[in-house]
Structures are given as structure tokens and as C-alpha cells.
Design a protein around this motif. Sequence first.
Motif, PDB file in Angstrom:
ATOM      1  N   GLY A 171     -16.410 -60.933 -36.588  1.00 25.37           N
ATOM      2  CA  GLY A 171     -15.195 -60.951 -37.378  1.00 25.37           C
ATOM      3  C   GLY A 171     -13.999 -60.430 -36.613  1.00 25.37           C
ATOM      4  O   GLY A 171     -14.027 -60.304 -35.384  1.00 25.37           O
ATOM      5  N   PHE A 172     -12.933 -60.111 -37.361  1.00 25.04           N
ATOM      6  CA  PHE A 172     -11.717 -59.598 -36.740  1.00 25.04           C
ATOM      7  C   PHE A 172     -10.980 -58.700 -37.726  1.00 25.04           C
ATOM      8  O   PHE A 172     -11.142 -58.798 -38.948  1.00 25.04           O
ATOM      9  CB  PHE A 172     -10.796 -60.743 -36.296  1.00 25.04           C
ATOM     10  N   ASN A 173     -10.155 -57.813 -37.171  1.00 26.87           N
ATOM     11  CA  ASN A 173      -9.209 -57.006 -37.936  1.00 26.87           C
ATOM     12  C   ASN A 173      -7.829 -57.184 -37.310  1.00 26.87           C
ATOM     13  O   ASN A 173      -7.679 -57.074 -36.085  1.00 26.87           O
ATOM     14  CB  ASN A 173      -9.589 -55.523 -37.914  1.00 26.87           C
ATOM     15  N   LEU A 174      -6.839 -57.471 -38.128  1.00 31.04           N
ATOM     16  CA  LEU A 174      -5.461 -57.609 -37.680  1.00 31.04           C
ATOM     17  C   LEU A 174      -4.628 -56.582 -38.433  1.00 31.04           C
ATOM     18  O   LEU A 174      -4.645 -56.550 -39.661  1.00 31.04           O
ATOM     19  CB  LEU A 174      -4.946 -59.021 -37.972  1.00 31.04           C
ATOM     20  N   TYR A 175      -3.921 -55.716 -37.699  1.00 34.70           N
ATOM     21  CA  TYR A 175      -3.207 -54.634 -38.357  1.00 34.70           C
ATOM     22  C   TYR A 175      -1.794 -54.478 -37.793  1.00 34.70           C
ATOM     23  O   TYR A 175      -1.507 -54.831 -36.651  1.00 34.70           O
ATOM     24  CB  TYR A 175      -3.966 -53.314 -38.250  1.00 34.70           C
ATOM     25  N   TYR A 176      -0.925 -53.940 -38.650  1.00 33.53           N
ATOM     26  CA  TYR A 176       0.487 -53.758 -38.328  1.00 33.53           C
ATOM     27  C   TYR A 176       0.839 -52.283 -38.445  1.00 33.53           C
ATOM     28  O   TYR A 176       0.544 -51.633 -39.457  1.00 33.53           O
ATOM     29  CB  TYR A 176       1.355 -54.579 -39.283  1.00 33.53           C
ATOM     30  N   ILE A 177       1.476 -51.742 -37.405  1.00 26.06           N
ATOM     31  CA  ILE A 177       1.882 -50.337 -37.351  1.00 26.06           C
ATOM     32  C   ILE A 177       3.354 -50.253 -37.750  1.00 26.06           C
ATOM     33  O   ILE A 177       4.233 -50.749 -37.036  1.00 26.06           O
ATOM     34  CB  ILE A 177       1.690 -49.749 -35.945  1.00 26.06           C
ATOM     35  N   THR A 178       3.647 -49.645 -38.887  1.00 24.91           N
ATOM     36  CA  THR A 178       5.034 -49.631 -39.366  1.00 24.91           C
ATOM     37  C   THR A 178       5.932 -48.719 -38.518  1.00 24.91           C
ATOM     38  O   THR A 178       7.057 -49.077 -38.197  1.00 24.91           O
ATOM     39  CB  THR A 178       5.079 -49.186 -40.836  1.00 24.91           C
ATOM     40  N   ASN A 179       5.444 -47.555 -38.138  1.00 22.34           N
ATOM     41  CA  ASN A 179       6.227 -46.611 -37.326  1.00 22.34           C
ATOM     42  C   ASN A 179       5.906 -46.817 -35.847  1.00 22.34           C
ATOM     43  O   ASN A 179       5.592 -45.882 -35.109  1.00 22.34           O
ATOM     44  CB  ASN A 179       5.906 -45.171 -37.752  1.00 22.34           C
ATOM     45  N   HIS A 180       6.005 -48.060 -35.402  1.00 18.75           N
ATOM     46  CA  HIS A 180       5.507 -48.433 -34.073  1.00 18.75           C
ATOM     47  C   HIS A 180       6.365 -47.922 -32.929  1.00 18.75           C
ATOM     48  O   HIS A 180       5.895 -47.864 -31.791  1.00 18.75           O
ATOM     49  CB  HIS A 180       5.391 -49.956 -33.982  1.00 18.75           C
ATOM     50  N   LYS A 181       7.597 -47.550 -33.194  1.00 22.27           N
ATOM     51  CA  LYS A 181       8.430 -47.042 -32.101  1.00 22.27           C
ATOM     52  C   LYS A 181       8.069 -45.606 -31.713  1.00 22.27           C
ATOM     53  O   LYS A 181       8.377 -45.177 -30.601  1.00 22.27           O
ATOM     54  CB  LYS A 181       9.915 -47.122 -32.485  1.00 22.27           C
ATOM     55  N   LYS A 182       7.417 -44.864 -32.631  1.00 26.71           N
ATOM     56  CA  LYS A 182       7.070 -43.471 -32.357  1.00 26.71           C
ATOM     57  C   LYS A 182       5.565 -43.214 -32.326  1.00 26.71           C
ATOM     58  O   LYS A 182       5.115 -42.297 -31.652  1.00 26.71           O
ATOM     59  CB  LYS A 182       7.713 -42.556 -33.406  1.00 26.71           C
ATOM     60  N   PHE A 183       4.824 -44.003 -33.084  1.00 26.29           N
ATOM     61  CA  PHE A 183       3.377 -43.803 -33.193  1.00 26.29           C
ATOM     62  C   PHE A 183       2.661 -44.853 -32.361  1.00 26.29           C
ATOM     63  O   PHE A 183       2.877 -46.055 -32.532  1.00 26.29           O
ATOM     64  CB  PHE A 183       2.945 -43.907 -34.653  1.00 26.29           C
ATOM     65  N   SER A 184       1.771 -44.406 -31.470  1.00 27.58           N
ATOM     66  CA  SER A 184       1.042 -45.318 -30.599  1.00 27.58           C
ATOM     67  C   SER A 184      -0.435 -45.346 -30.980  1.00 27.58           C
ATOM     68  O   SER A 184      -1.193 -44.432 -30.634  1.00 27.58           O
ATOM     69  CB  SER A 184       1.194 -44.908 -29.129  1.00 27.58           C
ATOM     70  N   TYR A 185      -0.821 -46.364 -31.688  1.00 32.41           N
ATOM     71  CA  TYR A 185      -2.240 -46.550 -32.000  1.00 32.41           C
ATOM     72  C   TYR A 185      -3.063 -46.785 -30.736  1.00 32.41           C
ATOM     73  O   TYR A 185      -4.143 -46.227 -30.582  1.00 32.41           O
ATOM     74  CB  TYR A 185      -2.369 -47.716 -32.978  1.00 32.41           C
ATOM     75  N   PRO A 186      -2.572 -47.598 -29.782  1.00 35.05           N
ATOM     76  CA  PRO A 186      -3.327 -47.797 -28.541  1.00 35.05           C
ATOM     77  C   PRO A 186      -3.544 -46.520 -27.728  1.00 35.05           C
ATOM     78  O   PRO A 186      -4.497 -46.432 -26.973  1.00 35.05           O
ATOM     79  CB  PRO A 186      -2.458 -48.802 -27.768  1.00 35.05           C
TER      80      PRO A 186
END
Length: 358
Positions: A171-186
Motif C-alpha cells: 500500500g501507500f500513505n500520502l501526507y501533507y505537512i501544514t507547518n512545512h516551513k518550520k517543521f521537518s518530518y524528513p
Amino acid sequence: MNIRTAATILLLCLLASASAAERHLRNKFLDRLYSIAKDFSRLDTNYIEPQKYNYAVMLQNTNTYEMYRISNGNQQSVDLAPAPSYKVGPYFGWRWIFLGYTLDVTHLGSRNKRTGIDLSLYSNQIGIDLFYRTTGDDYHIRRIELGDDAKIDVSPLRGVDFGGLHANIRGFNLYYITNHKKFSYPAAFSQSTRQIRSTGSPILGVGYTHHRLSMDWKTLRDVVTAHLGHKPEFEDLAMNSFAGTVKYDNYAVMGGYGYNWVFARDWLFGASLSASLAYLHTISEEEKQQGASANIFRINKFTVDGIARLGLVYNNAKWFAGASAVFHTYNYHEKEFSTNSVFGSVNFYVGFNFGKRK
């Protein structure tokens, strides 16, 4: 100059003007696309340090866990789980992409090999996980209940081998980071950037997971009889609906929150928890063979599932090492029949970046 010549010149001027206007609109459109693309990866350098290298090599140990609980309306249930699987494999990264392969070293000498392939694509705003995993047939009975009326000691069944369950998942998961300019999920889970100041972000996403499960109830009944001297009377509805091969299709809309805690120089602890409203559709091979009129129990329902992630990372921009854990839960509850499953993995890794960006 005659009238025909004047008309021709006027037409050529109009065409040239139209072409210039079209070129202007096209260039404006391309500039707008470029601006959107740049904004897609723009970040606040007070919180996130961009990746300084193009490539990465990593060695990873992956330990996988899974558990299935199957129960019916007569308060009968069985928990089945294999021994944890220990895998080792190399990964190669190019900017946002990490691709790797792990080999199950605990089953090298047997036919029951467990393998996993994972592909992750990350940007500041959007991430996608693609996965395919196969499991073996070395399940064990962790817990079993035969019902309130069955006054039988079931402890002799704990840890007993059971080869009647086969499963795989993709399967797959597709996700969106709203505070992407300050928070780094990677930064916590793919080491492609570095979080240098603590912050969090809401996370939105969608996902699809396909499960293929083959359950042999007759074998389970024989195992129980052989160890307890008692032939269990499993509920007919659950027997008929869940015999043979069952395929689970899980369509989910997710929402959650993630937080990256920078507790020391070059160190990061990241955690996220997401709940998903999922549409779970299950169809058995028996139903396909007998047609829509077959009197077979169907699962076609909304349910609530969850995903938990934890990550501990040391990253000095050149070298990185750490551990991460991901656990998924899938649930379905009905009066006559219910299933619960948990899939998870714990990773330990070490690697380095190279090919410095210009």
C-alpha cells in the motif's frame, strides 16, 4: 499602396502582436509555475537546515512485528503472531528519495523467507511511503479463548506453532505537512534535512493498504484438539465468512500531529500520532466463486485506525545514526465477527551523506 497590400500588412501586424501576447502569457504562466515549485521547497532556516549533499548511503536493521486477533460473537478469539523478524539491508538516497531492500536473516536456511521493499519520497510539504511486505507461515498462538462456557485450561496452547495463517501487505500513505516551513518530518525519519529548533505541525493525509490473508480454521481446530483433547465448536458464521483467502482493502483519510524536539546539538527526538477514518472492504474467494447471492458474511464498513511514529536521530550533516519505530493498527468490530491487526517495525541505522551540493 493599394487596399489589398494595406490589409495584408495590417493582418501581419495583428498576428505579430497576438504572438507577442501569447508569448507573454506563456512566460508568465511558466514563471508562476516556477514560483510555486520554489515555494514548495522553501523553508525557514531558523528552524530547518537544508540538506547539503545530493546522495546518502545507509545500512539499516529492521525488526518487524505483527499480530492478528480474530474473534466471533460467542466470545471465542485467537491471537496469532510470528516470532519477530530481523532484517538487514542497504539503502541509497538521492535528495528526497530513499530506496532499499532488507533480507530476513532469521530465515536464511529455510523456505520461509520474509522480505520487505520500501520506497519513500519526501519534500518539505508532502511525503509518500510505498511498501510491500510478505510474511511467512511460522505463526504461534499467543492467546486463545474458547468462550465463557468452556471451562478448559488453554495454557498448553500458548506458543504452539500454527502454520495455517499466511499474509502479506502492500500500500501507500500520502501526507501533507501544514507547518512545512518550520517543521521537518524528513529530519526525524529520512535524515534528508536537519531540525535545529523544536516545533510541531498538524499532519493530514490519505492512505490505501491491501491485505491478503489466508486462514485455515480446520488446522486451528485440529491443533486445539491435539493439545487439549477438546474439539472446539467455533461459530459457524465466523467459520464460513473467514475461511480460505480474504483480501482487505483499506481506504483512509488521516489527521494527526507531529513534534520534533531538538534536545541537544545535532540530536532530535520526533514523534507523531495520526488517527484515520478508514473504509474497510473485504471480499473472500468463496464469494467470488459463488457469486453475489452467496450467503457469506461481508465486511464493508467504516472504522477508525491509527499510525504512531517515533524517531531518535543524531545528525551532524555529514554522518547520521538513529532509531525509528512505526506501528499501524487496523480494526473491525461487528456483533458476529471482529478482527484486529497490528503491524510494526523498529529500525536501527547508520549512514553518511556525500556529493556536496554546489
